[in-house]
Scaffold this motif. Structure first.
Motif, PDB file in Angstrom:
ATOM      1  N   LYS A 109       0.973  -1.394  -0.075  1.00  0.00           N
ATOM      2  CA  LYS A 109       0.140   0.211   0.083  1.00  0.00           C
ATOM      3  C   LYS A 109       0.978   1.121  -0.096  1.00  0.00           C
ATOM      4  CE  LYS A 109      -3.871  -1.983   2.134  1.00  0.00           C
ATOM      5  NZ  LYS A 109      -4.972  -2.082   1.055  1.00  0.00           N
ATOM      6  N   LYS A 110       0.253   2.444  -0.158  1.00  0.00           N
ATOM      7  CA  LYS A 110       1.013   3.781  -0.321  1.00  0.00           C
ATOM      8  C   LYS A 110       0.749   4.401   1.169  1.00  0.00           C
ATOM      9  CE  LYS A 110       1.359   5.710  -4.266  1.00  0.00           C
ATOM     10  NZ  LYS A 110       1.177   6.542  -5.456  1.00  0.00           N
ATOM     11  N   CYS A 112       1.946   7.994   3.333  1.00  0.00           N
ATOM     12  CA  CYS A 112       2.167   9.425   2.841  1.00  0.00           C
ATOM     13  C   CYS A 112       2.965  10.024   4.256  1.00  0.00           C
ATOM     14  CB  CYS A 112       1.149  10.194   2.470  1.00  0.00           C
ATOM     15  SG  CYS A 112       1.582  11.790   2.049  1.00  0.00           S
ATOM     16  N   LYS A 169       8.797   1.976   7.218  1.00  0.00           N
ATOM     17  CA  LYS A 169       9.527   1.251   6.054  1.00  0.00           C
ATOM     18  C   LYS A 169      10.546   0.394   6.493  1.00  0.00           C
ATOM     19  CE  LYS A 169      10.208   1.526   1.425  1.00  0.00           C
ATOM     20  NZ  LYS A 169       9.291   0.740   0.264  1.00  0.00           N
ATOM     21  N   SER A 188       4.712   1.303  -0.283  1.00  0.00           N
ATOM     22  CA  SER A 188       5.202   2.196  -1.115  1.00  0.00           C
ATOM     23  C   SER A 188       5.089   3.717  -0.418  1.00  0.00           C
ATOM     24  CB  SER A 188       4.462   2.411  -2.373  1.00  0.00           C
ATOM     25  OG  SER A 188       4.583   3.492  -3.342  1.00  0.00           O
ATOM     26  N   LEU A 234       4.937   7.738  -0.473  1.00  0.00           N
ATOM     27  CA  LEU A 234       4.790   9.000  -0.884  1.00  0.00           C
ATOM     28  C   LEU A 234       5.141  10.017  -0.042  1.00  0.00           C
ATOM     29  CD1 LEU A 234       3.381  10.611  -3.125  1.00  0.00           C
ATOM     30  CD2 LEU A 234       1.418  10.714  -1.777  1.00  0.00           C
ATOM     31  N   GLU A 259      -4.837   8.958  -3.246  1.00  0.00           N
ATOM     32  CA  GLU A 259      -3.448   8.837  -3.934  1.00  0.00           C
ATOM     33  C   GLU A 259      -2.631   8.275  -2.906  1.00  0.00           C
ATOM     34  OE1 GLU A 259      -2.596  12.654  -5.179  1.00  0.00           O
ATOM     35  OE2 GLU A 259      -4.420  12.988  -6.548  1.00  0.00           O
ATOM     36  N   ALA A 260      -3.076   8.188  -1.597  1.00  0.00           N
ATOM     37  CA  ALA A 260      -2.628   7.418  -0.402  1.00  0.00           C
ATOM     38  C   ALA A 260      -3.511   6.607   0.298  1.00  0.00           C
ATOM     39  CB  ALA A 260      -1.692   8.553   0.104  1.00  0.00           C
TER      40      ALA A 260
END
Length: 270
Positions: free
Chosen positions: A140-141, A143, A155, A163, A165, A181-182
């Motif tokens: 997943k993203k 932010c 991370k 991922s 951002l 977008e996140a």
């Protein structure tokens, strides 16, 4: 030698007293206090020029105990990277800006407090039930702001396949999260709760409720100013005991259903 009449002497004395007391009602030099201008719920400069947030309420209370009225406070914007410099060069008398106490920072400044305990957490959209722990961020993203230690922690230690951002501000992350977008954003839970509590975001986001780190917020002051440290610690202790601390927490974080830690024990030397 001609001796002045008693009435004339009295008039001269009265005039002298009046003249010497003219400055008595002059406003005192404002106290400079460093806060964040862009963190809802913590320190926020609103469009009308007023300031809101938990740190603002804490700073205002401390200033009152130091003898300053709200009109005698000059709030100055600080960024995470320049808090020590503003203190060292006397641009502010103290800093209240989600300022976590650390050994590295104590090499440059002293701290009063702590006055709040925050934890790193995740914020997701209110309708997203797929993320309940940090490990769910794999694939997943996530932010956060550029260079964030919070994102690095996730991370590196919890979700290596996430991922990342990186944006310039937390406000940008909120926009990205809302626009899908996140999938999540991360920082201190107090900051996340501040965003979730904003009227424009009511019901749109939720905090997962994780304790990925411990952040003890302190009041930054110039190194060696033991008298000011003592006075601020006394003010913080009083703020807790008279109920003002709890009231400030509920006012600034309550709409986000944020489960805060109890007020921490104020220590003398940190």
């Amino acid at each position: 030698m001609k001796v002045p009449k008693a009435g004339a002497v009295a008039a001269v004395i009265a005039l002298a007293v009046t003249a010497s007391g003219c400055g008595g009602d002059d406003p005192k030099e404002p106290i400079g206090i460093g806060i964040k201008f862009d963190q809802p719920g913590i320190g926020m400069r609103e469009p009308d020029g007023t300031f809101t947030g938990f740190d603002v309420d804490v700073a205002t209370y401390i200033a009152k105990e130091l003898g300053y009225k709200p009109s005698e406070i000059e709030f100055k914007q600080v960024f995470s990277s320049d808090r020590e410099l503003l203190i060292q060069y006397n641009e502010v008398q103290f800093v209240a800006a989600s300022y976590s106490i650390s050994d590295k920072r104590k090499e440059k400044v002293d701290f009063a407090g702590p006055y709040f305990i925050a934890h790193q957490d995740l914020m997701v959209r209110a309708d997203d039930n797929s993320i309940t722990k940090a490990e769910d961020l794999n694939s997943k993203k996530l932010c956060s702001v550029t260079g964030s230690t919070s994102a690095e922690n996730v991370k590196k230690n919890l979700a290596p396949k996430a991922s990342l951002l990186e944006l310039g501000s937390y406000s940008e992350c909120v926009v990205a999260l809302q626009a899908r977008e996140a999938d999540a954003m991360t920082t201190d839970n107090s900051i996340l709760a501040g965003y979730a509590a904003r009227k424009e975001y009511a019901g749109k986001f939720k905090l997962i409720g994780l304790n990925l780190s411990n952040e003890n917020y302190g009041i930054g002051i110039k190194k060696g100013n033991a008298d000011l440290q003592r006075k601020i610690n006394s003010a913080l202790t009083k703020m807790v005991s008279d109920g003002s601390w709890d009231a400030a927490v509920k006012k600034n974080f309550g709409p986000a259903n944020y489960k805060n830690e109890p007020a921490p024990q104020v220590t003398s030397g940190n």
